[in-house]
Motif scaffolding. Structure first.
Motif, short mmCIF file in Angstrom:
data_model
loop_
_atom_site.label_atom_id
_atom_site.label_comp_id
_atom_site.label_asym_id
_atom_site.label_seq_id
_atom_site.Cartn_x
_atom_site.Cartn_y
_atom_site.Cartn_z
N ILE B 82 0.84 -1.20 0.00
CA ILE B 82 0.00 0.00 0.00
C ILE B 82 0.87 1.24 0.00
O ILE B 82 0.60 2.22 -0.70
CB ILE B 82 -0.94 -0.03 1.22
N VAL B 84 3.91 1.71 -1.27
CA VAL B 84 4.51 2.05 -2.56
C VAL B 84 3.45 2.57 -3.52
O VAL B 84 3.70 3.48 -4.31
CB VAL B 84 5.33 0.88 -3.13
N ALA B 85 2.23 2.04 -3.42
CA ALA B 85 1.15 2.53 -4.28
C ALA B 85 0.87 3.99 -4.00
O ALA B 85 0.77 4.82 -4.92
CB ALA B 85 -0.10 1.68 -4.07
N VAL B 86 0.75 4.32 -2.71
CA VAL B 86 0.47 5.70 -2.33
C VAL B 86 1.58 6.63 -2.81
O VAL B 86 1.33 7.70 -3.38
CB VAL B 86 0.30 5.79 -0.80
#
Lengths: 83, 114, 528, 91, 153
Positions: B82, B84-86
């Protein structure tokens, strides 16, 4: 004994590198410092008996995050403006 | 035994990250601050699941003995992805902000055309 | 066992899985053409809506529906919960109904509204993902699962707020929202970690049964503060409301309406934590946050109204109106919490507590409909005129008759004028708040009147007035946008004409769910 | 601006104090409370999920739905990044 | 664009990184690792290629839309296995293979590694691995491509 010593030294190093990442004016340098923090974090995960998470943190945190950050810094400004 | 130093390090990381987000005026520095908070919370979860003198919860070729707890490790894996996605989405927005305003300084934003 | 029974049994998983499957399929279906993809998405949402109403029919008959993921063995042990489970009670299904109405309206509206834009496949993918995230947030019974869905919702909504990347303000609003929501979500995760470290559980019901007045300590207090701070921040309540008007105002209109639902899902989180997770310790002074909620609600309301007065951007004005409406919900539920958590007052004025709760909860769905309709109208006006500043608008009523009528309905509803739905819920709030403190009620009524004045001003300046040459030959909004607005408008009138029916069928179970947390906590003995 | 900074610094200090107390008051490092949930998983992983890696068993079996959510987050981020970097028709 | 040395070394090390990543994915239920970790490793290898050979070279080989479709397929595989659990096991995400005679159906009892165990876990690992490789690389590729285009203009 040595493990307990590591449990004290590595967290302190992690905090130190994160502080460096925040304080440096050169954004590229702070991205590298963040990568160093990720690597130390992955070492800490490893000695905390979480090898799965250590691999993930090394792959994602130290490599991908740095790549994305470097790309973003290349596309924008490298130095932080003086306040 | 070693007086909760890892927990204190976690809190120090979270505080450093928060201070960065609040006081630094550079957008990429803010993103780095968020990333540091994220790492701190991850470390906190793993530290909660650690038992002294334990081995990793993997049976393949394990020497036996007590095992550290698997649930926080699974939660941390989720949290890392989550994170790295953000980060990726935030940095793409930063790049676009830079294209519009030609600055990363948060105080200089807000002008420009509608 | 017929097919309906099986569907009912599996419905909590399917409600989340269906839009998710749709989102994964959209990039593939998108290759087949514009109409095929849009029909596909509407079908996906229609199936989801069917499942939601199927589940609702079961939950409203008094059951709490639980669903264990992957549960063949060891689903529920006497002393611990291993697997993730969904636990659906009246409040959850109430929120799910709001979500499904809003997302259907948004998708129908987008058909024409987004026709000219690029990147539509990704737009619809993200829209479905956002819906998925909201369903997950409101249906789940597991705290970490709640965090994951919170992140899905906020990431998808950030990307969608920045949809018009050529507008600098939109990107900036998206970035601000992203920072706020990420830090909020990380606080949620931190407090989940604290609770896990202390109580060895991630299931909300299990945690709630372990948090007792005996075990209550600093860690519980810290977690409560972190959770409430993060979720009120994400819901846009007073001290951290700055991101909300920007995000609502800069996003495309069809996204603003779903964002209303996303904020309300965060609000659901606040209620779930106050009333269920800390349900056993609600009378400990540190937990009884009723007065704080009341005051924050009032501040939010006043900020919303005063800032709405000076706005010249149509959508930002409505966004501040939405902020004011959020204040009403917080005021209503906060009043209920104040009365419930006070042992001396509890018996004497329990009916007022229930009434305040009813008002607050009923206002959630009313706000979603009213503010949603106003956002859609603003979007339609922008679509027709390409103009969002109120200073330049004028005399568009002649060419856009239906839109004008819809705006009038939304205007009356949002400012609480009978016979619209806003009146019914606001009346409940006024009456009960008056019992708590008359001054609060007077402030709330005054705020409502000011909101009416602002909206009427907008109506005069933008819709009536002399015809401006530029808008001589603008056309009425396309059919799909009118249909979406028509759905919301007819629901508003229906709710306004039969408030008792709605309160009894929809709101009553939701209120019962949050005022009787024991039935949620004791699902173990109630049978799975 | 000065006043705002002061408020921010004050609230940050309060949060810091709370967090540090939290770190001191939680269970001692390495000696967690009795964890029934984790102990159950350690004891039953091999029989129930057939995996030798306890973490993977939790990730994909016991808490598989979280992982679906996590995969969805990644999917969302990719869609978001592609959406943000797409070509926009300027009016 | 980097020098010839960097290109050569990247070309040599890329297959090793990829094989290591695939190993981590395939042995996710036995040794540390799994779909996410292996996927991140393979994506790192691809990023190495991207850095060494330049964005234009990569974009000729792989389009971002292809990656998008691959990612969708990975996600569909994951949710598909979960749905199979619903059909065969009664509940969403049921591990319906574990304890049967199907492939991966074995139950390990010792500490020895046996690849034929894990039930649905290896299948999910593969699906997630595909998804993570495609997803993470797509993020970096899109950003790098957009930036290089911006500089070119």
């Amino acid at each position: 004994m040595i493990i307990e010593l590591l449990h004290i030294i590595i967290p302190i190093l992690i905090v130190a590198t994160s502080l460096v990442a925040v304080l440096l004016r050169d954004l590229m340098a702070s991205a590298i410092s963040l990568a160093a923090m990720s690597l130390l974090l992955s070492l800490e995960f490893y000695i905390l008996q979480a090898p799965d998470v250590a691999i993930a943190e090394a792959g994602v945190g130290a490599c991908l995050t740095t790549a994305i950050l470097v790309l973003a810094i290349k596309a924008t400004a490298r130095m932080e403006e003086e306040s | 035994m070693i007086a909760n130093i890892p927990f204190l390090a976690v809190m120090a990381m979270i505080i450093i990250g928060l201070a960065t987000v609040v006081f630094k005026r550079n957008l990429i520095k803010m993103v780095i601050g968020v990333s540091i908070i994220e790492s701190g919370v991850n470390l906190f979860l793993i530290t909660l699941g650690y038992r002294e003198h334990s081995v990793a919860p993997i049976y393949t070729a394990s020497p036996g003995g007590i095992m550290s707890y698997p649930v926080p490790q699974a939660l941390t894996l989720t949290s890392i992805v989550i994170g790295v996605a953000v980060l990726a989405l935030m940095l793409s927005l930063v790049i676009y902000i830079y294209r519009h305003y030609k600055t990363l300084d948060i105080r200089k934003l807000g002008g420009g055309e509608e | 066992m017929n097919i309906l029974d099986i569907l009912l049994q599996q419905s909590p998983a399917l409600i989340v899985a269906t839009p998710l499957l749709g989102a994964f399929l959209t990039p593939l279906i998108g290759k087949l053409g514009y109409n095929v993809r849009n029909i596909f998405i509407i079908i996906i949402l229609a199936v989801t809506a069917f499942l939601v109403f199927l589940l609702a029919s079961d939950v409203f008959s008094g059951n709490i529906h639980t669903y264990v993921f992957g549960g063949t063995t060891s689903t529920v042990l006497s002393n611990t919960v291993i697997r993730i489970l969904f636990e659906v009670d009246g409040l959850s299904i109430f929120m799910a109904i709001i979500t499904v109405i809003l997302s259907l309206a948004a998708v129908i509206y987008s058909w024409a509204f987004m026709r000219e834009e690029t990147g539509q496949d990704k737009y619809y993918t993200l829209l479905l993902l956002m819906t998925t995230g909201m369903f997950g947030m409101v249906l789940t019974g597991d705290l970490f699962n709640f965090f994951v869905f919170l992140e899905i919702t906020s990431i998808a909504s950030c990307a969608l707020i920045a949809f018009w990347t050529h507008k600098a303000k939109a990107v900036e609003a998206a970035f601000n929202y992203m920072v706020i929501s990420t830090i909020g979500a990380l606080f949620v995760l931190l407090s989940i970690a604290f609770l896990y470290g202390k109580y060895d559980a991630l299931n909300i019901a299990k945690l709630a049964s372990r948090i007792t007045p005996v075990s209550f300590s600093f860690i519980d207090k810290l977690s409560l503060i972190l959770l409430l701070a993060a979720l009120t921040m994400k819901a846009g309540i007073a001290p951290m409301h700055m991101w909300l008007p920007d995000a609502y105002g800069r996003a495309p209109a069809s996204i603003s309406i779903i964002l209303v639902g996303a904020t309300q899902a965060s609000l659901y989180g606040v209620f779930r934590i106050c009333f269920t997770l800390y349900g056993n310790v609600i009378q400990i002074p540190e937990v009884s946050l009723g007065w704080i909620m009341v005051i924050l609600g009032l501040i939010t309301m006043l900020i919303g109204v005063f800032m709405a007065m000076i706005q010249i951007d149509f959508k930002k004005l409505i966004a501040y109106g939405a902020l004011a409406e959020l204040g009403y919900m917080f005021l209503g539920v906060g009043t209920g919490l104040t009365i419930l958590s006070n042992p001396q007052l509890s018996l004497a004025s329990n009916s007022f507590a229930l009434q305040a709760m009813k008002g607050g909860i009923f206002h959630i769905i009313n706000d979603a409909l009213d503010v949603g309709l106003l956002f859609l109208v603003a979007g339609a006006v922008y679509y027709a005129t390409k103009e969002s500043s109120l200073n330049n608008l004028g005399g568009i009523a002649r060419n856009m008759k239906y839109t004008t009528v819809f705006f009038l309905i939304g205007l009356l509803a949002v400012s609480g004028i009978p016979p619209m739905n806003g009146f019914a819920s606001k009346l409940l709030i006024y009456e009960s708040v008056y019992q708590l403190n008359p001054i609060l009620a007077i402030i709330a009524i005054l705020a409502s009147i000011m909101l009416l004045a602002i909206m009427v001003k907008v109506f005069y300046s933008a819709f009536l007035g002399p015809k401006i040459d530029r808008f001589q030959d603008i056309r009425e909004a396309p059919k799909s946008m009118l249909i979406a607005m028509g759905i919301l408008a007819s629901l508003i009138i229906f709710f306004g004409l039969f408030p008792d029916l709605i309160v009894n069928t929809l709101v009553e179970p939701a209120v019962k769910a949050i005022t009787h947390p024991t039935s949620y906590i004791l699902w173990l003995t109630g049978g799975v | 601006m000065e006043g705002r900074m002061l408020v921010a610094a004050g609230s940050l200090t309060i949060v810091s104090i709370f967090l540090i107390f939290g770190a001191l008051l939680i269970h001692p490092f390495g000696v967690p409370n009795a964890y029934k949930m984790d102990q159950y998983i350690i004891d039953h992983t091999q029989n129930e999920s057939g995996a030798n890696n306890g973490v993977t068993a939790v990730v994909f079996d016991y808490r598989g739905f979280d992982t679906l959510g996590e995969a969805t987050v990644l999917f969302t981020a990719v869609a978001g990044v592609i959406l943000v970097f797409r070509r926009v028709k300027k009016e | 664009m980097m020098s010839k040395i960097v290109k050569t070394i990247a070309g040599i090390s890329f297959p090793f990184i990829t094989i290591y990543g695939l190993y981590v994915i395939a042995h996710g239920h036995l040794t540390p690792g799994g779909g996410f970790q292996g996927g991140a490793i393979v994506a790192s290898g691809l990023i190495l290629l991207l850095v060494a050979y330049g964005t234009d070279w990569i974009i000729e080989k792989i389009k971002e839309s292809h990656l998008s479709i691959l990612e969708s397929l990975g996600a569909l595989g994951f949710i598909g296995v979960a749905f199979l659990g619903l059909i065969f096991g009664g509940m969403f995400f049921t591990n319906f293979i574990a304890g049967t005679s199907m492939l991966f159906g074995g139950i390990p009892t010792s500490t020895a590694a046996n690849i034929n165990t894990g039930g649905t876990l290896p299948l999910m690992n593969f699906a997630v691995g595909l998804k993570v490789i495609a997803g993470l690389f797509a993020i970096v590729l899109v950003m790098a491509y957009a930036i290089s285009k911006e500089e070119g203009e």
